[in-house]
Structures are given as structure tokens and as C-alpha cells.
Design an enzyme around this catalytic site. Structure first.
Site, mmCIF file in Angstrom:
data_model
loop_
_atom_site.group_PDB
_atom_site.id
_atom_site.type_symbol
_atom_site.label_atom_id
_atom_site.label_comp_id
_atom_site.label_asym_id
_atom_site.label_seq_id
_atom_site.Cartn_x
_atom_site.Cartn_y
_atom_site.Cartn_z
ATOM 1 N N ASP A 7 0.848 -1.195 0.000
ATOM 2 C CA ASP A 7 0.000 0.000 0.000
ATOM 3 C C ASP A 7 0.881 1.241 0.000
ATOM 4 O O ASP A 7 2.021 1.222 0.502
ATOM 5 C CB ASP A 7 -0.918 0.028 1.218
ATOM 6 N N GLU A 9 0.658 5.784 0.398
ATOM 7 C CA GLU A 9 -0.079 7.027 0.621
ATOM 8 C C GLU A 9 0.598 8.096 -0.212
ATOM 9 O O GLU A 9 1.827 8.064 -0.401
ATOM 10 C CB GLU A 9 -0.088 7.420 2.105
ATOM 11 N N GLU A 52 -6.395 18.456 1.483
ATOM 12 C CA GLU A 52 -7.322 17.337 1.345
ATOM 13 C C GLU A 52 -6.601 15.991 1.494
ATOM 14 O O GLU A 52 -7.169 15.026 2.013
ATOM 15 C CB GLU A 52 -8.067 17.397 0.010
ATOM 16 N N HIS A 57 -4.594 10.921 5.215
ATOM 17 C CA HIS A 57 -3.567 10.093 5.854
ATOM 18 C C HIS A 57 -2.903 10.730 7.065
ATOM 19 O O HIS A 57 -2.154 10.061 7.782
ATOM 20 C CB HIS A 57 -2.495 9.663 4.847
ATOM 21 N N HIS A 150 -5.864 6.848 6.942
ATOM 22 C CA HIS A 150 -5.331 5.851 6.018
ATOM 23 C C HIS A 150 -3.819 5.779 6.233
ATOM 24 O O HIS A 150 -3.091 6.690 5.853
ATOM 25 C CB HIS A 150 -5.618 6.244 4.570
ATOM 26 N N ASP A 155 -3.134 -0.384 6.701
ATOM 27 C CA ASP A 155 -3.969 -0.832 5.582
ATOM 28 C C ASP A 155 -3.456 -2.159 5.015
ATOM 29 O O ASP A 155 -4.257 -2.996 4.575
ATOM 30 C CB ASP A 155 -4.017 0.238 4.489
#
Length: 223
Positions: A7, A9, A52, A57, A150, A155
Site C-alpha cells: 500500500d 499514501e 485534502e 492520511h 489511512h 492498511d
């Protein structure tokens, strides 16, 4: 079979628009069983953090300012994943960013067919249903209460459990390190023991039984 649940970010949605990776994490599976080996790096994107994206995260420009740039961690990342299959939720997104970063750092890009997309697996198994990571955690009763933001490694841990369920279900008692076995939110129904019921033969049944015994005792049937 070795697989890496992966994963990332990022600062946004598209590396072509100048967005960068700010966190990358991986979790190793051997024959669908977590080994406990993980990889995680926060990365300085060398650009601002859109508000945003930070809301998603929780990683600010100030936090990332002293972290290494992607080129500094690329070799360690590639060494960790090796030639394993990559298990990714919405694989196209993460692969697009990883390959943009690898190319910019002077490394070979990752082949697209290395990725197993759990979004595609979930859509095939549950047509028309929500297939976000949170939705799949709810469906499989996986505790995701720690997911206030997140985070790539968290995750990965959740996705590993989802992937095991999508692949046919975990072995009984199998949990990731530090996690408790899941329990159903529905309490088992209390059942009162019922006394055995008497089933007496009817007069017709008794007569049929006597006739059968008489027939069996007939010498003709004994020859």
C-alpha cells in the site's frame, strides 16, 4: 508461494500532475500466511502537502520534512518485494505511483502483471456490493477500529486479512501478530433443552407389526 501485500499514501491522485508518494509499506505472506516481516518508509515528497490529502492520511509537510526521498529507499524497497506477487487494493493506482517514482529514481519499473488487485477479486465475488477496504472489513467482521487515518502499514495488515478471506478464508485460529481472533457481533441464541417426546404406535401400526411377525414365523419363509 511468496506474496507482498502493498500500500502507498500520496499527496494526490495523479503522478503526472506532480503528486508523489509519502508512505510505502509492505507485508510478507508465505502460502497466504503472514510471516511477520514488514517494510515501511515515510518519504519526503519534495513538495507541499495538499490539505485534502493530509485529511486522509494525517501526514503533514512538517512531519515528512526530515524523511528520506524515494530514491534513497528504492533499493531497500525492491529488495524487500523481490520477485513476489504484489497484493494491492486498487492496484492500478499504487502501481502508477510506484512506477513513476522508480523511473524518476533510475530504477526499472514493475510489471503490471505482478499485481493482484483485491478490488477486482471483491467485485467478482460480490457483484454490485461496496468493495472499499472498510466495506470489506465490515463484511468479513475484521476489526478496523484503529483506522482513523489511512496509514499504509495498517492498511496492509487489514488488506492481508481481507485477501485471505477473498482467497477462500483463513485457517482456524490464524491471526496477524498482536491481533485477537475475530468474534461475531451477534451473541449466540440461548436454547432451552426440550424433553424427549413420546411416539406411541397407533393400533394400525401394532396390527401391521403383529402380521409381519406372524409372516416371519411361517415355516414357508424359513426354508
Amino acid at each position: 508461494m511468496r506474496e507482498i501485500v502493498l500500500d502507498t499514501e500520496t499527496t494526490g491522485l495523479d503522478p503526472a500532475a506532480g503528486h508523489r508518494i509519502v508512505e510505502v509499506a509492505g507485508l510478507e505472506l508465505l502460502h497466504h500466511v503472514p510471516t511477520g516481516r514488514t517494510f515501511r518508509e515515510y518519504i519526503n515528497p519534495e513538495r507541499d502537502m495538499p490539505e485534502e490529502a493530509e485529511k486522509i492520511h494525517g501526514l503533514s509537510s512538517a512531519f515528512l520534512a526530515d524523511k528520506p526521498v524515494f530514491a534513497k529507499i528504492a533499493a531497500a524497497f525492491l529488495d524487500f518485494i523481490g520477485d513476489a506477487k504484489l497484493v494491492i487494493h486498487n492496484a492500478q493506482f499504487d502501481m502508477k505511483f510506484l512506477n513513476a517514482e522508480l523511473k524518476a529514481a533510475g530504477f526499472d519499473i514493475l510489471a503490471g502483471d505482478r499485481a493482484v488487485d483485491t478490488v477486482a477479486l471483491a467485485r467478482k465475488r460480490f457483484p454490485g456490493a461496496q468493495v472499499s477496504l472498510d466495506a470489506l472489513c465490515r463484511r468479513f467482521e475484521i476489526d478496523n477500529s484503529a483506522r482513523t487515518f489511512h496509514g499504509a502499514l495498517l492498511d496492509c495488515e487489514l488488506l492481508a486479512e481481507v485477501y485471505l478471506e477473498l482467497s477462500g478464508g483463513r485457517q482456524p485460529g490464524l491471526t496477524l501478530e498482536g491481533q485477537q481472533p475475530r468474534r461475531s457481533a451477534v451473541a449466540p441464541m440461548a436454547r432451552a433443552a426440550r424433553a424427549p417426546r413420546a411416539h406411541s404406535a397407533s393400533p394400525e401400526e401394532k396390527a401391521a407389526h403383529e402380521a409381519m411377525l406372524a409372516k416371519l414365523n411361517d415355516p414357508i419363509w424359513r426354508q
